[in-house]
Write a protein that holds these residues in place. Structure first.
Motif, short mmCIF file in Angstrom:
data_model
loop_
_atom_site.label_atom_id
_atom_site.label_comp_id
_atom_site.label_asym_id
_atom_site.label_seq_id
_atom_site.Cartn_x
_atom_site.Cartn_y
_atom_site.Cartn_z
N TYR A 189 -29.67 59.48 -21.50
CA TYR A 189 -30.19 58.43 -21.81
C TYR A 189 -29.32 58.07 -23.27
O TYR A 189 -29.81 57.01 -23.93
N ARG A 190 -28.60 58.86 -23.68
CA ARG A 190 -27.61 58.52 -24.92
C ARG A 190 -26.28 58.32 -24.37
O ARG A 190 -25.55 59.43 -23.98
N PRO A 228 -35.54 50.99 -23.99
CA PRO A 228 -34.64 51.20 -25.11
C PRO A 228 -35.37 52.23 -25.91
O PRO A 228 -34.44 52.87 -26.91
N GLN A 229 -36.35 52.77 -25.92
CA GLN A 229 -36.76 53.74 -26.68
C GLN A 229 -37.41 55.12 -25.79
O GLN A 229 -38.26 54.58 -24.89
N ARG A 230 -36.87 56.13 -26.00
CA ARG A 230 -37.53 57.38 -25.11
C ARG A 230 -38.05 58.63 -26.32
O ARG A 230 -37.70 58.42 -27.41
N TRP A 231 -38.57 59.55 -25.56
CA TRP A 231 -38.80 60.69 -26.38
C TRP A 231 -38.28 61.98 -25.70
O TRP A 231 -38.27 62.27 -24.54
N ASP A 232 -37.68 62.70 -26.75
CA ASP A 232 -36.79 64.00 -26.25
C ASP A 232 -37.82 65.03 -26.24
O ASP A 232 -38.79 65.04 -25.97
N ASP A 239 -33.44 56.31 -29.77
CA ASP A 239 -33.05 55.32 -29.17
C ASP A 239 -32.18 55.49 -28.01
O ASP A 239 -31.23 56.17 -27.84
N ALA A 240 -32.58 54.97 -26.94
CA ALA A 240 -31.70 55.15 -25.47
C ALA A 240 -30.63 54.23 -25.65
O ALA A 240 -30.80 52.85 -25.24
N THR A 241 -29.58 54.75 -25.77
CA THR A 241 -28.23 53.85 -26.02
C THR A 241 -27.35 53.74 -24.74
O THR A 241 -26.44 53.03 -24.54
N ALA A 242 -27.91 54.34 -23.72
CA ALA A 242 -27.24 54.42 -22.35
C ALA A 242 -28.14 53.50 -21.26
O ALA A 242 -28.96 53.25 -21.54
N ASP A 243 -27.25 53.13 -20.45
CA ASP A 243 -27.97 52.21 -19.17
C ASP A 243 -28.82 53.06 -18.76
O ASP A 243 -28.52 54.12 -18.06
N SER A 262 -29.42 50.96 -8.73
CA SER A 262 -29.64 52.26 -9.20
C SER A 262 -30.61 52.05 -10.47
O SER A 262 -30.10 51.31 -11.27
N SER A 263 -31.87 52.81 -10.39
CA SER A 263 -32.68 52.50 -11.64
C SER A 263 -33.30 53.79 -11.75
O SER A 263 -33.79 54.39 -10.82
N TRP A 264 -33.72 54.09 -13.04
CA TRP A 264 -34.58 55.15 -13.67
C TRP A 264 -35.78 54.35 -14.11
O TRP A 264 -36.41 55.18 -14.77
N ALA A 265 -35.91 53.35 -13.84
CA ALA A 265 -36.92 52.33 -14.52
C ALA A 265 -37.83 51.71 -13.14
O ALA A 265 -37.99 50.35 -13.23
N VAL A 266 -37.92 52.21 -11.93
CA VAL A 266 -38.41 51.68 -10.81
C VAL A 266 -39.25 52.56 -10.35
O VAL A 266 -39.19 53.79 -10.10
N ARG A 267 -40.55 52.07 -9.74
CA ARG A 267 -41.38 52.55 -9.08
C ARG A 267 -41.17 52.67 -7.63
O ARG A 267 -40.68 51.69 -7.05
N VAL A 268 -41.41 53.68 -6.99
CA VAL A 268 -40.83 53.93 -5.70
C VAL A 268 -41.81 53.43 -4.59
O VAL A 268 -42.94 53.82 -4.54
#
Length: 383
Positions: A189-190, A228-232, A239-243, A262-268
């Protein structure tokens, strides 16, 4: 039978894909079956040399699986004449330089994708490899999945008639990492570390579309960062700088149109984490990782739009399951075996660094299309 030991430098095996799919389910699985029979009285016995930056992690893997060889010194391993193949599953940003070194050392190269961070670099790797006379391959695992193998069987058999459209849905919710740990590494995500779903997934969509339906002629995409924000891994916010999501429309040679989300922010809300629906004049199919269902023209129902009454048809029940008709091996292992046969038995193989460069090209053009807000042609590339 003659057993030939093949030493393979495996860089990045402490990562999720490098360890699970390539080391355990491919190379060690080939060893578990007694090696790879080339059919001429020779059995290949792969001997992995574990490479990475963290010696303690490499040593733990070696002890877990009874392996002897590991190193944190890539240059030293590449200088070893007994090592014949270099495999790379590192983070994207480190891959191009390492592959360049492996080519210079005369090693055969097999690598995850994307092969480089830009098209120029990807093409240069392909040119260098051809000039050196080595064998080279790029992982294109999705086309070896049972669901897509069944789909290809339908395409090759003319089931669809003229193919009109392809619709793909891929993704799942990747936890932000604050109250539940994320299922993917934070570098994904960076952008500065080579992350992003376009860079990750568009190379997959390129070869899936190319192999099954035709070359991609144009792309129009919207890439965005929904979260836009995640935790490592240490629980620290970043800051999540990548799409983390991309919505693409691809025009294919032959006239079909493909749309893939394509999404990492979608519920299946589908049967599998990736599904493709193919519609043609004679029939349609929906394929996932393992399953594939069809509906032929002769069995297509005749629904009528009426929003004022409840639906009376169970649409999912109107499709027929495509039988396996074969035993399907792990897709990563199947492609490893093809590559090893290519190197040691001169078997044909076309998923090379040039094919990998096409994937990098599509990702690059997809990001540019999103930034410029327009459709872009995808020119054919050659060495």
């Amino acid at each position: 039978m003659t057993r030939k030991t093949v030493r393979i430098a495996m860089n990045g095996v402490t990562g999720r894909m490098g360890y699970r799919q390539h080391l355990v389910r491919s190379i060690l699985a080939i060893r578990d079956q007694g090696g790879l029979d080339l059919g001429d009285g020779t059995v290949l016995w792969p001997e992995p040399v574990l490479l990475g930056r963290r010696e303690h992690a490499l040593r733990a893997l070696a002890e877990r699986h009874g392996l002897e060889h590991l190193s944190t010194d890539v240059d030293a391993v590449l200088a070893d004449p007994t090592v014949e193949i270099y495999f790379d599953a590192q983070v994207t940003s480190a891959r191009e330089e390492a592959i360049r070194k492996a080519i210079a050392a005369g090693k055969h190269v097999y690598t995850e994708k994307p092969t480089a961070t830009g098209l120029d670099g990807a093409l240069e790797l392909a040119r260098l490899a051809d000039a050196k006379g080595i064998r080279h391959g790029v992982v294109q695992d999705k086309i070896f999945l049972p669901g897509l193998l069944k789909l290809k069987r339908l395409v090759d058999g003319g089931f669809f008639g003229r193919i009109l459209s392809v619709r793909g849905e891929f993704g799942y919710w990747v936890f932000e990492g604050d109250w539940q740990s994320a299922q993917r590494p934070s570098w994904n995500y960076r952008a500065e570390d080579g992350g992003g779903i376009v860079v990750d997934m568009f190379p997959h969509w390129e070869y899936v579309l190319h192999e099954l339906f035709g070359r991609v002629k144009s792309v129009q995409a919207v890439a965005t960062t929904h979260l836009p924000q995640r935790w490592d891994e240490q629980g620290k916010p970043y800051d999540a700088t990548a799409d983390d999501a991309a919505y693409g429309v691809f025009e294919l040679e032959g006239g079909a149109i493909a749309q893939i989300n394509s999404s990492w922010a979608v519920r299946v809300h589908r049967d599998e984490l990736v599904e493709f629906q193919v519609d043609g004049t004679e029939g349609s199919a929906v394929a996932g990782l393992r399953g594939c269902r069809v509906q032929h023209r002769s069995a297509t129902p005749k629904p009528v739009w009426n929003p004022d009454v409840p639906a009376t048809e169970a649409f999912r029940e109107q499709w027929q399951e495509v039988p396996d008709n074969a035993e399907f091996d792990n897709g990563f292992k199947a492609q490893w075996e093809l590559f090893l046969r290519h190197v040691y038995a001169d078997a044909p193989y076309h998923w090379d660094l040039l094919a990998g460069a096409r994937g990098v090209q599509l990702a690059e053009l997809g990001l540019r299309s999103s930034a410029e807000g327009r459709r872009l042609d995808v020119p054919e590339i050659e060495l």
